[in-house]
Write a protein that holds these residues in place. Structure first.
Motif, PDB file in Angstrom:
ATOM      1  N   UNK A  23      -2.387  10.694   1.063  1.00 30.48           N
ATOM      2  CA  UNK A  23      -2.261  11.337  -0.305  1.00 30.48           C
ATOM      3  C   UNK A  23      -3.170  10.966  -1.311  1.00 30.48           C
ATOM      4  N   UNK A  24      -3.415   9.687  -1.526  1.00 27.06           N
ATOM      5  CA  UNK A  24      -4.334   9.079  -2.472  1.00 27.06           C
ATOM      6  C   UNK A  24      -5.822   9.944  -2.097  1.00 27.06           C
ATOM      7  N   UNK A  25      -6.253   9.664  -0.899  1.00 33.36           N
ATOM      8  CA  UNK A  25      -7.540  10.402  -0.702  1.00 33.36           C
ATOM      9  C   UNK A  25      -7.734  12.128  -0.778  1.00 33.36           C
ATOM     10  N   UNK A  26      -6.461  12.621  -0.722  1.00 32.56           N
ATOM     11  CA  UNK A  26      -6.382  13.990  -0.901  1.00 32.56           C
ATOM     12  C   UNK A  26      -6.432  14.412  -2.556  1.00 32.56           C
ATOM     13  N   UNK A  27      -5.782  13.337  -3.262  1.00 29.67           N
ATOM     14  CA  UNK A  27      -5.931  13.445  -4.473  1.00 29.67           C
ATOM     15  C   UNK A  27      -7.352  13.401  -5.191  1.00 29.67           C
ATOM     16  N   UNK A  28      -7.858  12.397  -4.494  1.00 33.01           N
ATOM     17  CA  UNK A  28      -9.220  11.924  -5.027  1.00 33.01           C
ATOM     18  C   UNK A  28     -10.461  13.325  -4.618  1.00 33.01           C
ATOM     19  N   UNK A  29     -10.244  13.580  -3.564  1.00 33.88           N
ATOM     20  CA  UNK A  29     -10.900  14.873  -2.991  1.00 33.88           C
ATOM     21  C   UNK A  29     -10.852  16.090  -3.919  1.00 33.88           C
ATOM     22  N   UNK A  83       0.697  -1.214  -0.001  1.00 27.26           N
ATOM     23  CA  UNK A  83       0.034  -0.180  -0.071  1.00 27.26           C
ATOM     24  C   UNK A  83       0.873   1.203  -0.021  1.00 27.26           C
ATOM     25  N   UNK A  84       0.615   2.277  -0.917  1.00 24.59           N
ATOM     26  CA  UNK A  84       1.058   3.435  -0.682  1.00 24.59           C
ATOM     27  C   UNK A  84       0.551   4.194   0.580  1.00 24.59           C
ATOM     28  N   UNK A  85       0.732   5.500   0.272  1.00 26.18           N
ATOM     29  CA  UNK A  85       0.194   6.646   1.290  1.00 26.18           C
ATOM     30  C   UNK A  85      -1.328   6.790   0.853  1.00 26.18           C
ATOM     31  N   UNK A  86      -2.231   6.356   1.906  1.00 29.27           N
ATOM     32  CA  UNK A  86      -3.429   6.392   1.427  1.00 29.27           C
ATOM     33  C   UNK A  86      -3.963   8.046   1.805  1.00 29.27           C
ATOM     34  N   UNK A  96     -16.012   9.345  -3.613  1.00 32.13           N
ATOM     35  CA  UNK A  96     -14.553   9.545  -4.117  1.00 32.13           C
ATOM     36  C   UNK A  96     -13.593   9.194  -2.988  1.00 32.13           C
ATOM     37  N   UNK A  97     -13.777   9.385  -1.792  1.00 36.07           N
ATOM     38  CA  UNK A  97     -12.847   9.518  -0.818  1.00 36.07           C
ATOM     39  C   UNK A  97     -13.158   8.268   0.384  1.00 36.07           C
ATOM     40  N   UNK A  98     -14.359   7.755   0.455  1.00 35.69           N
ATOM     41  CA  UNK A  98     -14.613   6.805   1.508  1.00 35.69           C
ATOM     42  C   UNK A  98     -14.902   7.481   2.834  1.00 35.69           C
ATOM     43  N   UNK A  99     -14.888   8.939   2.758  1.00 35.69           N
ATOM     44  CA  UNK A  99     -15.130   9.658   4.167  1.00 35.69           C
ATOM     45  C   UNK A  99     -16.022  10.769   3.539  1.00 35.69           C
ATOM     46  N   UNK A 100     -16.443  11.269   4.980  1.00 36.52           N
ATOM     47  CA  UNK A 100     -17.563  12.434   4.572  1.00 36.52           C
ATOM     48  C   UNK A 100     -17.452  13.538   5.851  1.00 36.52           C
TER      49      UNK A 100
END
Length: 274
Positions: A16-22, A11-14, A96-100
């Motif tokens: 940064x991935x979420x930030x890019x998706x956001x 796994x890479x940095x999740x 997009x991020x699985x967060x809200x």
């Protein structure tokens, strides 16, 4: 001869991935679908592949459009006038991020949208947030959304009693009775106890005197199937309808709730309702 190297899942940095998706949320660049949201007709941009693979409701929506439109018509935005833009954007953020990001202002509406779109994990996040910030007043406001989720069935006896004792509920009494009956049946299975035993305390806070004779007749017929409500409690209501005198009855059981639909016989209850 040496063994071949074993495969490994890394796994890479999740974060940064979420930030890019956001950053892709509501970004016009490279988007391929638009929604016109709310009464203010706010344009929200999105990406079909993300919404479709994350949510079956969107997948069906896009498939239906594809079958019914030619390529040019497929560019027509989807009209979502019945949802607030900030609520729809919260749903998109989750997809997009699985967060809200939730607040007390939008949590109930996001929960309603999560139910509509079949997003179980988002429903759970909303219910958890609402439970963590719950007061009796906010619970009464929330109940109309929560009854559609598992969160309602998981309410404890004291929590449900506190809610049922309030005048702030925006639900008519026959509907409320049905919701509480469902709660009792679910907990009867979970706790392996009879429905009447599970419901014994909470049914005392149902305002049966608000029901018309016709509604009471229907309730009595349904009650024969599970004994959800004690027979003597139903008999008290029939006595009131016969005499038109609510004597000896706890006053709060005669008050209309915020969502109670007016009925002709309420004039005999001397109710004060804002």
């Amino acid at each position: 001869m040496s063994d071949p190297p074993r495969a490994a899942y890394l796994r890479g940095n999740l974060g940064s991935f979420a930030a890019d998706m956001r950053r892709m949320i509501n970004a016009p660049e490279l988007s391929d679908v638009k929604f016109i949201v709310g009464e203010e007709k706010k344009v929200v941009y999105a990406h079909r592949c993300i919404l479709a693979y994350r949510c079956e409701a969107f997948s069906a929506m896009f498939a239906k459009q594809h079958l019914s439109c030619d390529a040019k018509e497929a560019e027509i935005p989807f009209d979502l006038s019945d949802v607030q833009p900030e609520v729809f954007l919260a749903v998109v953020e989750f997809l997009y991020t699985n967060c809200v990001m939730l607040s007390s202002k939008i949590a109930l509406d996001v929960l309603t949208s999560a139910v509509e779109y079949g997003l179980d994990e988002l429903q759970k996040l909303c219910v958890d947030y609402i439970n963590s910030t719950l007061t009796v007043e906010s619970a009464c406001e929330a109940l109309q959304s929560i009854v559609k989720t598992r969160g309602f069935h998981e309410l404890s006896d004291p929590a449900l009693l506190a809610i049922l004792q309030s005048d702030l509920l925006t639900i008519d009494e026959p509907d409320l009775i049905n919701f509480v009956r469902e709660w009792a049946h679910v907990n009867s299975v979970v706790l392996d106890k009879p429905v009447p035993e599970i419901a014994k305390e909470v049914v005392c806070e149902l305002r049966l005197f608000l029901l018309t004779p016709e509604e009471l007749t229907f309730l009595e017929a349904e009650n024969k199937k599970d004994n959800f409500i004690a027979v003597d409690k139903i008999a008290e209501v029939w006595k009131f309808h016969a005499l038109k005198k609510p004597s000896g009855i706890a006053f709060h059981l005669l008050r209309r709730r915020k969502g109670t639909r007016p009925r002709d016989h309420h004039k005999y209850l001397n109710l004060y309702h804002k």
